[in-house]
Scaffold this active site. Structure first.
Site, PDB file in Angstrom:
ATOM      1  N   HIS A   3       0.862  -1.187   0.000  1.00  0.00           N
ATOM      2  CA  HIS A   3       0.000   0.000   0.000  1.00  0.00           C
ATOM      3  C   HIS A   3       0.896   1.234   0.000  1.00  0.00           C
ATOM      4  O   HIS A   3       1.348   1.701   1.044  1.00  0.00           O
ATOM      5  CB  HIS A   3      -0.920  -0.042   1.222  1.00  0.00           C
TER       6      HIS A   3
ATOM      7  N   HIS B 258       1.417   4.927  -2.417  1.00  0.00           N
ATOM      8  CA  HIS B 258       1.091   5.826  -3.528  1.00  0.00           C
ATOM      9  C   HIS B 258       2.392   6.486  -3.954  1.00  0.00           C
ATOM     10  O   HIS B 258       2.991   7.229  -3.163  1.00  0.00           O
ATOM     11  CB  HIS B 258       0.081   6.886  -3.077  1.00  0.00           C
TER      12      HIS B 258
ATOM     13  N   HIS C 151      -9.220   0.923  -1.545  1.00  0.00           N
ATOM     14  CA  HIS C 151      -9.241   1.519  -0.208  1.00  0.00           C
ATOM     15  C   HIS C 151     -10.666   1.370   0.334  1.00  0.00           C
ATOM     16  O   HIS C 151     -11.640   1.649  -0.382  1.00  0.00           O
ATOM     17  CB  HIS C 151      -8.932   3.014  -0.273  1.00  0.00           C
TER      18      HIS C 151
ATOM     19  N   GLU D 130     -11.124   3.352   5.707  1.00  0.00           N
ATOM     20  CA  GLU D 130     -10.108   4.282   6.238  1.00  0.00           C
ATOM     21  C   GLU D 130     -10.880   5.352   7.007  1.00  0.00           C
ATOM     22  O   GLU D 130     -10.844   5.403   8.223  1.00  0.00           O
ATOM     23  CB  GLU D 130      -9.289   4.893   5.090  1.00  0.00           C
TER      24      GLU D 130
ATOM     25  N   ASP E 223       1.838   4.022   2.862  1.00  0.00           N
ATOM     26  CA  ASP E 223       0.802   4.855   2.252  1.00  0.00           C
ATOM     27  C   ASP E 223       1.409   6.028   1.466  1.00  0.00           C
ATOM     28  O   ASP E 223       1.584   5.921   0.261  1.00  0.00           O
ATOM     29  CB  ASP E 223      -0.186   5.342   3.317  1.00  0.00           C
ATOM     30  N   ASP E 224       1.696   7.129   2.133  1.00  0.00           N
ATOM     31  CA  ASP E 224       2.307   8.317   1.512  1.00  0.00           C
ATOM     32  C   ASP E 224       3.466   8.767   2.411  1.00  0.00           C
ATOM     33  O   ASP E 224       3.346   9.753   3.152  1.00  0.00           O
ATOM     34  CB  ASP E 224       1.265   9.443   1.397  1.00  0.00           C
TER      35      ASP E 224
END
Ligand code: HPA
Ligand code: ZN
Length: 344
Positions: free
Chosen positions: A23, A25, A203, A206, A284-285
């Site tokens: 996961h 991005h 997703h 969340e 994630d980021d």
């Protein structure tokens, strides 16, 4: 696996723990320094033109407040080389975090909407991925994530373009603003992707309710849920996810920074592990949320005083839940067994 810790695992060992990141991005790996360097290279004037001014923007109140900055910062990605440099920088950092296999999402619609050709984004990212095994020892897969706050028609048009150009994608995902944009909006998109032989993730849970997780499974046919932390609010759903061993790609530091949970101490991950859910840890980021996957593991070990058996379980889940070949999975599970033997 979650009994009282015998001995906390050492942070250096956690960084060396062989793992898969599922996961991630790629646009969320743009570090502030690279944003400014690319802005200078492309002659772009940013609203926050210095490191200090830019860094001041990294205080988020929810998912949307983050997405606003995340999409704004993409303005610096213009050429194939920009996408290649961003991806290469991620792979170098991922290697430091012990990542041996990475499944990387990108947001094609976000680039097309800015007037960047789809082929520029795809070819730029793909160029870095083509040499990731030789350069960093990391096998990879690319996932096209569609923006759930855009229309299904827009997503379908971009998917058709990706298929027509034979883009090297292994699957599709669904991201961006979750609440009010349920899985039911994208039934045709996921059907088309399945028909094209693509793997399916989304997703869910969340910020959105547990019913979005159920709908992603039942209406879209996804094989993995990204995040999924709100599953814990529904005991019947938890029972099902345990029975089916649906992979949940949890991102603890992201959840804290987007205030989905109040603190890391209050994160449901320990409870999810105890319940027998198939969870793994992801970043994630990472440029926005305080660190790469190694930093996520380090923060968890410090907070929950985990032993090596717990981190080993999370790493094994990440490898088994990946879309890597069976041969690659066996190889990485072998590396994990060797890591484990070295802990004694
Ligand atoms: N959630 C939803 N969409 C996203 C995220 C996220 O954490 N990061 C990038 N797009
Ligand atoms: Zn995400």
């Amino acid at each position: 696996m979650t009994q009282a810790p015998v001995e906390n695992v050492d942070p250096a060992a956690v960084a060396a723990l062989p793992k898969a990141e599922l996961h991630l991005h790629i646009e969320g790996t743009l570090e502030p320094e690279l944003i400014l360097a690319l802005a200078a290279r492309n002659g772009i004037t940013l609203p926050f033109p210095t490191l200090e001014a830019l860094r001041e923007q990294y205080e988020f109140t929810d998912l949307q407040s983050f997405l606003n900055l995340y999409y704004a910062n993409m303005a610096v990605l213009i050429t194939e080389a920009d996408f290649t440099d961003m991806t290469g920088a991620y792979l170098a950092r991922a290697k430091e975090s012990g990542v041996r296999h990475a499944e990387i999402m990108f947001d094609p619609q976000a680039h097309v909407a800015r007037g960047v050709e789809l082929s520029t984004a795809v070819n730029g990212i793909a160029a870095a991925l083509a040499t990731s095994e030789a350069d960093f020892g990391i096998t990879t897969g690319l996932i096209a994530a569609f923006l759930r706050d855009e229309s299904e028609e827009s997503a379908l048009a971009v998917l058709e373009q990706l298929l027509a150009m034979n883009a090297p994608i292994i699957g599709i995902g669904l991201d961006s603003a979750e609440v009010g944009n349920p899985p039911s909006k994208f039934i045709r998109l996921f059907k088309r992707a399945a028909q094209a032989g693509l793997r399916l993730v989304a997703h869910a849970g969340e910020e959105g309710p547990p019913s979005y997780i159920e709908d992603a499974l039942d209406l879209l046919g996804v094989e993995r849920i990204d995040h999924g932390i709100r599953a814990v609010e529904d005991k019947y759903l938890v029972k099902r996810l345990v029975a089916e061993q649906v992979p949940l790609t949890v991102c603890p530091l992201s959840n804290v920074r987007l205030r989905t949970v109040d603190t890391l101490a209050a994160h449901p991950l320990p409870q999810m592990i105890t319940a027998g859910l198939n969870v793994c840890v992801n970043s994630d980021d990472p440029a926005y949320f305080g660190g790469y996957v190694g930093a996520n593991f380090a923060a968890l070990v410090a907070e929950f005083e985990w032993d090596s058996a717990t981190v080993e379980l999370l790493a094994a889940n990440s490898i088994r839940s990946s879309f890597a070949s069976d041969e690659r999975k066996q190889q990485l599970l072998g590396e994990l067994a060797a890591w484990s033997a070295a802990q004694d």
